[in-house]
Design a protein around this motif. Structure first.
Motif, PDB file in Angstrom:
ATOM      1  N   VAL A  43       0.877  -1.191   0.147  1.00 51.27           N
ATOM      2  CA  VAL A  43       0.084  -0.086   0.062  1.00 51.27           C
ATOM      3  C   VAL A  43       0.759   1.217  -0.090  1.00 51.27           C
ATOM      4  O   VAL A  43       2.021   1.426   0.721  1.00 51.27           O
ATOM      5  N   LEU A  44       0.582   2.248  -0.843  1.00 45.10           N
ATOM      6  CA  LEU A  44       1.445   3.254  -0.900  1.00 45.10           C
ATOM      7  C   LEU A  44       0.972   4.368   0.278  1.00 45.10           C
ATOM      8  O   LEU A  44       0.293   5.477  -0.097  1.00 45.10           O
ATOM      9  N   SER A  45       1.022   4.037   1.355  1.00 48.00           N
ATOM     10  CA  SER A  45       0.549   4.725   2.651  1.00 48.00           C
ATOM     11  C   SER A  45       1.521   4.091   3.713  1.00 48.00           C
ATOM     12  O   SER A  45       1.882   3.097   3.638  1.00 48.00           O
ATOM     13  N   PRO A  46       1.649   5.004   4.732  1.00 46.60           N
ATOM     14  CA  PRO A  46       1.005   6.091   5.308  1.00 46.60           C
ATOM     15  C   PRO A  46       1.806   7.461   4.436  1.00 46.60           C
ATOM     16  O   PRO A  46       2.764   7.336   4.431  1.00 46.60           O
ATOM     17  N   MET A  47       1.008   8.609   4.583  1.00 48.60           N
ATOM     18  CA  MET A  47       1.451   9.807   4.123  1.00 48.60           C
ATOM     19  C   MET A  47       1.527  10.540   5.166  1.00 48.60           C
ATOM     20  O   MET A  47       0.583  10.874   6.025  1.00 48.60           O
ATOM     21  N   VAL A  48       2.899  10.962   5.675  1.00 47.57           N
ATOM     22  CA  VAL A  48       3.113  11.604   6.949  1.00 47.57           C
ATOM     23  C   VAL A  48       3.849  12.984   6.834  1.00 47.57           C
ATOM     24  O   VAL A  48       4.353  13.433   7.575  1.00 47.57           O
ATOM     25  N   ASP A  49       3.330  13.685   5.752  1.00 48.95           N
ATOM     26  CA  ASP A  49       3.906  15.121   5.427  1.00 48.95           C
ATOM     27  C   ASP A  49       3.162  16.047   6.183  1.00 48.95           C
ATOM     28  O   ASP A  49       2.031  15.982   6.181  1.00 48.95           O
ATOM     29  N   ILE A  50       3.905  16.670   6.994  1.00 48.98           N
ATOM     30  CA  ILE A  50       3.510  17.660   7.965  1.00 48.98           C
ATOM     31  C   ILE A  50       2.978  18.802   7.006  1.00 48.98           C
ATOM     32  O   ILE A  50       3.707  19.270   6.072  1.00 48.98           O
ATOM     33  N   ALA A  51       1.756  19.443   7.053  1.00 43.72           N
ATOM     34  CA  ALA A  51       1.206  20.481   6.486  1.00 43.72           C
ATOM     35  C   ALA A  51       0.670  21.779   7.170  1.00 43.72           C
ATOM     36  O   ALA A  51      -0.235  21.410   8.182  1.00 43.72           O
ATOM     37  N   ARG A  52       1.112  22.885   6.874  1.00 45.06           N
ATOM     38  CA  ARG A  52       0.636  24.045   7.709  1.00 45.06           C
ATOM     39  C   ARG A  52      -0.076  25.295   6.870  1.00 45.06           C
ATOM     40  O   ARG A  52      -0.192  26.279   7.343  1.00 45.06           O
ATOM     41  N   ASP A  53      -0.219  24.808   5.636  1.00 46.32           N
ATOM     42  CA  ASP A  53      -1.009  25.685   4.703  1.00 46.32           C
ATOM     43  C   ASP A  53      -2.282  25.049   4.161  1.00 46.32           C
ATOM     44  O   ASP A  53      -1.917  24.025   3.068  1.00 46.32           O
ATOM     45  N   ALA A  54      -3.412  25.481   4.589  1.00 48.09           N
ATOM     46  CA  ALA A  54      -4.538  24.793   4.070  1.00 48.09           C
ATOM     47  C   ALA A  54      -4.852  25.103   2.598  1.00 48.09           C
ATOM     48  O   ALA A  54      -5.573  24.330   2.027  1.00 48.09           O
ATOM     49  N   ARG A  55      -4.311  25.767   2.000  1.00 44.99           N
ATOM     50  CA  ARG A  55      -4.158  25.896   0.215  1.00 44.99           C
ATOM     51  C   ARG A  55      -3.954  24.583  -0.088  1.00 44.99           C
ATOM     52  O   ARG A  55      -4.489  24.337  -1.242  1.00 44.99           O
ATOM     53  N   TRP A  56      -3.021  23.874   0.373  1.00 41.32           N
ATOM     54  CA  TRP A  56      -2.367  22.611  -0.190  1.00 41.32           C
ATOM     55  C   TRP A  56      -3.591  21.697  -0.163  1.00 41.32           C
ATOM     56  O   TRP A  56      -3.957  21.288   0.849  1.00 41.32           O
ATOM     57  N   GLY A  57      -3.844  21.072  -1.249  1.00 43.10           N
ATOM     58  CA  GLY A  57      -5.089  20.293  -1.152  1.00 43.10           C
ATOM     59  C   GLY A  57      -4.931  18.804  -0.614  1.00 43.10           C
ATOM     60  O   GLY A  57      -5.674  18.235  -0.177  1.00 43.10           O
ATOM     61  N   ARG A  58      -3.266  18.538  -0.684  1.00 38.98           N
ATOM     62  CA  ARG A  58      -3.089  17.179  -0.033  1.00 38.98           C
ATOM     63  C   ARG A  58      -2.949  17.309   1.544  1.00 38.98           C
ATOM     64  O   ARG A  58      -2.699  16.307   2.148  1.00 38.98           O
ATOM     65  N   ILE A  59      -3.135  18.363   2.301  1.00 40.45           N
ATOM     66  CA  ILE A  59      -3.533  18.373   3.590  1.00 40.45           C
ATOM     67  C   ILE A  59      -4.282  17.541   4.028  1.00 40.45           C
ATOM     68  O   ILE A  59      -4.221  16.967   5.025  1.00 40.45           O
ATOM     69  N   SER A  60      -5.357  16.960   3.297  1.00 40.13           N
ATOM     70  CA  SER A  60      -6.490  16.246   3.357  1.00 40.13           C
ATOM     71  C   SER A  60      -5.899  14.713   3.783  1.00 40.13           C
ATOM     72  O   SER A  60      -6.371  13.825   4.252  1.00 40.13           O
ATOM     73  N   GLU A  61      -4.668  14.359   3.184  1.00 34.97           N
ATOM     74  CA  GLU A  61      -4.343  13.052   2.864  1.00 34.97           C
ATOM     75  C   GLU A  61      -3.246  12.783   4.042  1.00 34.97           C
ATOM     76  O   GLU A  61      -2.727  11.660   4.361  1.00 34.97           O
ATOM     77  N   GLY A  62      -2.727  13.914   4.931  1.00 33.72           N
ATOM     78  CA  GLY A  62      -1.912  13.587   6.297  1.00 33.72           C
ATOM     79  C   GLY A  62      -2.755  13.761   7.349  1.00 33.72           C
ATOM     80  O   GLY A  62      -3.892  13.780   7.587  1.00 33.72           O
ATOM     81  N   SER A  63      -1.901  13.987   8.421  1.00 33.72           N
ATOM     82  CA  SER A  63      -2.504  13.910   9.895  1.00 33.72           C
ATOM     83  C   SER A  63      -2.600  15.473  10.368  1.00 33.72           C
ATOM     84  O   SER A  63      -2.631  15.692  11.558  1.00 33.72           O
ATOM     85  N   GLY A  64      -2.004  16.345   9.651  1.00 33.82           N
ATOM     86  CA  GLY A  64      -2.236  17.783   9.868  1.00 33.82           C
ATOM     87  C   GLY A  64      -1.054  18.334  10.218  1.00 33.82           C
ATOM     88  O   GLY A  64       0.195  18.183   9.731  1.00 33.82           O
ATOM     89  N   GLU A  65      -0.864  19.239  11.139  1.00 32.27           N
ATOM     90  CA  GLU A  65       0.432  20.164  11.300  1.00 32.27           C
ATOM     91  C   GLU A  65       1.304  19.764  12.312  1.00 32.27           C
ATOM     92  O   GLU A  65       2.310  20.254  12.277  1.00 32.27           O
ATOM     93  N   ASP A  66       1.104  18.957  13.317  1.00 33.58           N
ATOM     94  CA  ASP A  66       1.785  18.672  14.313  1.00 33.58           C
ATOM     95  C   ASP A  66       2.804  17.343  14.284  1.00 33.58           C
ATOM     96  O   ASP A  66       2.389  15.978  13.923  1.00 33.58           O
ATOM     97  N   THR A  67       3.867  17.606  14.726  1.00 33.07           N
ATOM     98  CA  THR A  67       5.188  16.593  14.567  1.00 33.07           C
ATOM     99  C   THR A  67       4.837  15.399  15.291  1.00 33.07           C
ATOM    100  O   THR A  67       4.696  14.078  14.859  1.00 33.07           O
ATOM    101  N   TYR A  68       4.467  15.571  16.487  1.00 28.68           N
ATOM    102  CA  TYR A  68       4.310  14.541  17.524  1.00 28.68           C
ATOM    103  C   TYR A  68       3.055  13.593  17.372  1.00 28.68           C
ATOM    104  O   TYR A  68       3.086  12.359  17.194  1.00 28.68           O
ATOM    105  N   LEU A  69       1.946  14.377  17.100  1.00 30.75           N
ATOM    106  CA  LEU A  69       0.765  13.639  16.705  1.00 30.75           C
ATOM    107  C   LEU A  69       1.087  12.773  15.363  1.00 30.75           C
ATOM    108  O   LEU A  69       0.551  11.799  15.145  1.00 30.75           O
ATOM    109  N   THR A  70       1.369  13.390  14.352  1.00 34.19           N
ATOM    110  CA  THR A  70       1.743  12.670  13.057  1.00 34.19           C
ATOM    111  C   THR A  70       2.684  11.669  13.349  1.00 34.19           C
ATOM    112  O   THR A  70       2.511  10.654  12.774  1.00 34.19           O
ATOM    113  N   SER A  71       3.703  11.685  14.059  1.00 34.87           N
ATOM    114  CA  SER A  71       4.431  10.622  14.210  1.00 34.87           C
ATOM    115  C   SER A  71       3.977   9.597  14.849  1.00 34.87           C
ATOM    116  O   SER A  71       3.890   8.371  14.669  1.00 34.87           O
ATOM    117  N   GLN A  72       2.966   9.790  15.834  1.00 39.82           N
ATOM    118  CA  GLN A  72       2.279   8.631  16.632  1.00 39.82           C
ATOM    119  C   GLN A  72       1.308   8.012  15.665  1.00 39.82           C
ATOM    120  O   GLN A  72       1.311   6.835  15.645  1.00 39.82           O
TER     121      GLN A  72
END
Ligand code: BGC
Length: 787
Positions: free
Chosen positions: A179-208
């Protein structure tokens, strides 16, 4: 292969003449959490375990029989199916498979289709090497779960791991092993459409979350019939694209990279992820796919990763317009030298590596290393033992979309919904009386699935309307569409050209709103289901205006004017700017794109079968002009604290600095009170711990769950430190009236960062720990780290 799009071909050719830079970035010596760099090895690490020795021998023997051409063939990943996200499509696949020129296939699933291709490899190719079968299983395979940004909002790692486990079970029953997942890119700019594919802006939470997903996909044994290989993407920093425009440049300090953006990839690898996907973007001047520092010095030597690295779709070809080489021959060398193993669709390796070896530009040994990593992946999946392990029709029949999985999808989806506002306890709704259901998304099934919806069947998805009918059959429902999802006809056409299935109501916006108002006036309460269609977020779906598209806000204003209670149900894949909505809606529920069971889950929350507990994981701005916006920012030398007439402060003249909803925000039908945190000691010794305790009480009228969040601030450092960083959280359930003491252990490890010399250390001095219900509403306690 064939170029899919002539315009792109012309563009590629035009740009290819412009730059011949062949020698990307030189390695930077950066200390990381893992300490010393790993020794350089010419073959992937042999950990010395007996199974490694067995695998090594097997692959040594196999590779001894392989021609150079067959080895290069293993480096070739082709696409057979409908999803095309780049300028090239794979051609003559059958013939290539029989000649041993394909290492893996993606976009093909079902046991029958997979078996057909696998049989070609096994019975018609000289060495009978099985193929990998990959797919973008991002938030479910057949049973679709909420978009990852929604899953993250559950803050429920067990639920997220379960979604990945179910996805793996379904995918592996359907012929897939990768599977081509997980997508773990931190994103802090909601203009970027792929913010929907990740876990948001936070390093710790995304890592967990990254760890939970890898465990869910890969389980304890990659060779089991129901586990699949995970692929961590997009390595690296793809989510930091300038101006939120997809595929755009990232440029970032080493410190930010190592402290904030890289840890989730590392966490996924530490959890055992067996493959990595290179990203499209340029990183500080060198595109990731041609970046030797990133792919070899960091990933292999410092982090010790020994799995396979695949490119993103045609990312090697794209090194030409990036200016990394004149032609495919040149960029094939750049990518192989960087440390790429597998070429997704572009066939640049297939076409040029042989000649590059003949010309003495790359060595056969480099190809051996890449080939071995791919064969090791296949070996670990058990494909040499049984190439058909993952293509079992009977299991597919019993597994795909089974009731247990749909029930899990409903339960998980409920946990991802975020109550943004609930004035006068407008929600939950009564299961009697009348509701006007208004909005372009009320009846949509496809939008519930969100983007990257795998092999999800939209006809299986529950719309909001259907969900409400299921959960509250005695409610009288009236309906009006009220608005089209967008008014920009070009955008609508574009969305439909990419599977949008949007039905455009030809009436004027005014006429549609008039009808909706009539419907609203006759009901007791209005539920407006508005937001984005699924194609407005995701890949290549950046938006410069992140308010509700089209005439949906006009619709809400007209509905508000009826004086009826207005419940806004949002469906969208990114933080939106919702200032008017926040000021005027009586209640607002963020539902993301909630998956196959979305409508049922939404209705469960609207009618109080489930008390919402989600919290946003990406800050919602007041205005797009605040982007990028995130809670863990630095302090400025001229902080603004409401001195309205003081000119020389860090602020906007026209919008506040504060977001509309801070990271970690989300309401419940009940309320919770917190005591101030108490610490086991006011000092932490080097290598030691502190216990942080708070009492949380359910002070409202419903049982409910709360995400208790712990943040830390390092007050003085050799470099400036964020105003707050999430370090721990716990999701707890409290019956109404119940109090619980929540305890966290804070260790020196939690205080580490990259200091002025890029050493990963905790610096002695004063800290604050904050605990609360979101990143803004917290109470603090001080402590000192002594060494
Ligand atoms: C995306 C990847 C995806 C790949 C294969 C690319 O365009 O960036 O996330 O895995 O296509 O579908």
């Amino acid at each position: 292969m064939k170029m899919r799009n002539v315009t792109t071909l012309v563009l590629v050719l035009l740009l290819s003449g412009s730059c011949t830079q062949m020698n990307p970035q030189k390695p930077t010596a950066i200390a990381t959490e893992t300490g010393k760099p790993q020794p350089e090895t010419s073959t992937p690490t042999n950990t010395g375990k007996p199974q490694d020795a067995k695998m090594k021998k097997f692959i040594d023997d196999l590779m001894a029989k392989m021609t150079l051409e067959e080895k290069i063939g293993q480096l070739n990943l082709v696409s057979v199916g409908f999803t095309v996200t780049g300028p090239v499509v794979s051609e003559n696949v059958d013939e290539k498979i029989t000649k041993g020129l394909v290492g893996g296939v993606f976009n093909t699933f079902t046991p029958i289709a997979v078996r057909k291709l696998q049989e070609k490899a096994i019975s018609q190719s000289r060495l009978k090497i099985p193929l990998l079968f990959g797919y973008d299983v991002i938030h479910g395979h057949r049973t679709i779960f909420p978009m990852p940004i929604g899953l993250a909002a559950s803050w429920d790692l067990a639920a997220i791991e379960r979604s990945a486990r179910i996805s793996a079970d379904e995918a592996s029953a359907d012929g897939l092993n990768w599977v081509l997942s997980p997508m773990v890119d931190i994103a802090r700019d909601a203009r970027w459409g792929r913010i929907s594919e990740g876990s948001g802006e936070d390093t710790y939470l995304t890592s967990q979350i990254a760890k939970a997903m890898v465990h869910g996909y890969q389980g304890a044994d990659l060779a089991a019939y129901n586990t699949v290989m995970a692929c961590v993407k997009h390595f690296a920093l793809y989510g930091a694209a300038e101006a939120g425009r997809d595929y755009n440049t990232t440029d970032m300090s080493d410190r930010r990279m190592f402290d904030e953006y890289l840890p989730p990839y590392k966490a996924a690898l530490d959890a055992g992820a067996a493959s990595v996907m290179s990203s499209f973007n340029d990183i500080n001047g060198v595109p990731a796919t041609g970046n030797k520092w990133l792919m070899t010095d960091l990933l292999r030597k410092q982090w010790g990763f020994d799995g396979l690295v695949v490119t993103d779709y045609t990312a090697i070809n794209e090194l030409i317009p990036h200016g990394m080489g004149k032609n495919e021959y040149e960029v094939a060398k750049v990518a192989l030298d960087a440390g790429i193993d597998m070429d997704m669709v572009g066939e640049v390796f297939l076409q040029h590596l042989n000649q590059l070896v003949k010309d003495g530009k790359v060595t056969e040994e480099q190809i051996n290393v890449a080939c071995r990593r791919i064969l090791e992946g296949k070996y670990k999946l058990g494909l040499f033992e049984d190439p058909y392990r993952y293509a079992n029709e009977q299991r597919a029949k019993e597994t795909l979309l089974k009731k247990e999985y749909r029930d899990a999808a409903r339960d998980i989806a409920r946990r991802t919904l975020v109550l943004l506002k609930n004035q006068n306890q407008t929600l939950p709704l009564k299961k009697t009386g009348s509701i006007a259901l208004v909005g372009p998304l009320v009846k949509s099934q496809i939008d519930q699935l969100g983007n990257w919806n795998g092999a999800g069947d939209y006809k299986q998805a529950i719309s909001v309307e259907q969900g409400i009918r299921n959960v509250a059959p005695n409610v009288k429902i009236t309906y009006a569409k009220g608005a089209n999802i967008a008014s920009d006809t070009l955008m609508l056409k574009r969305l439909n050209a990419h599977g949008g299935m949007l039905e455009i109501d030809p009436r004027s916006p005014q006429e549609m709103i008039r009808e909706a108002v009539q419907v609203a006036k006759k009901a007791e309460v209005v539920v407006a289901v508005v937001g984005e269609s699924q194609g407005m977020t995701g890949e290549a779906s950046s938006r410069a205006d992140i308010t509700l598209p089209g005439h949906q806000l006009d619709l809400l204003k007209a509905l508000k004017a009826t004086g009826k209670p207005l419940v806004v149900v949002l469906m969208n894949g990114r933080p939106l700017a919702l200032e008017w909505e926040n000021d005027n809606a009586d209640a607002m529920l963020e539902t993301w794109f909630a998956g196959t069971e979305g409508g049922n889950a939404i209705a469960d929350v609207l009618f109080g079968n489930y008390n919402p507990s989600g919290k946003i994981t990406a800050t919602f701005p007041v205005s797009v002009g605040q982007l990028p916006i995130y809670y863990s920012h630095k302090a400025t030398g001229r902080p603004y604290a409401g001195q309205l007439l003081d000119k020389y402060k860090s602020r906007y003249l026209d919008v506040p600095n504060e977001p509309l909803y801070p990271f970690g925000f989300g309401l419940s039908y009940t309320s919770f009170s917190y005591t101030a945190p108490t610490l086991s000691s006011s000092t932490m010794k080097a290598g030691g711990n502190l216990t942080v305790s708070v009492q949380v009480k359910n002070t409202g009228n419903f049982d409910g769950e709360e995400v208790v969040q712990l943040y830390v601030q390092d007050l003085i450092g050799s470099v400036s430190r964020p105003v707050k960083e999430l370090k721990h959280f716990k999701k707890i359930f409290l019956k109404k009236g119940e109090t619980q003491t929540v305890t966290f252990t804070l260790s020196e490890e939690d205080l580490k960062f990259h200091d002025i010399n890029m050493n990963y250390v905790a610096e002695p001095g004063d800290f604050k720990v904050y605990v609360g219900t979101n990143s803004r509403d917290v109470q603090a306690a001080p402590f000192t780290l002594v060494k």
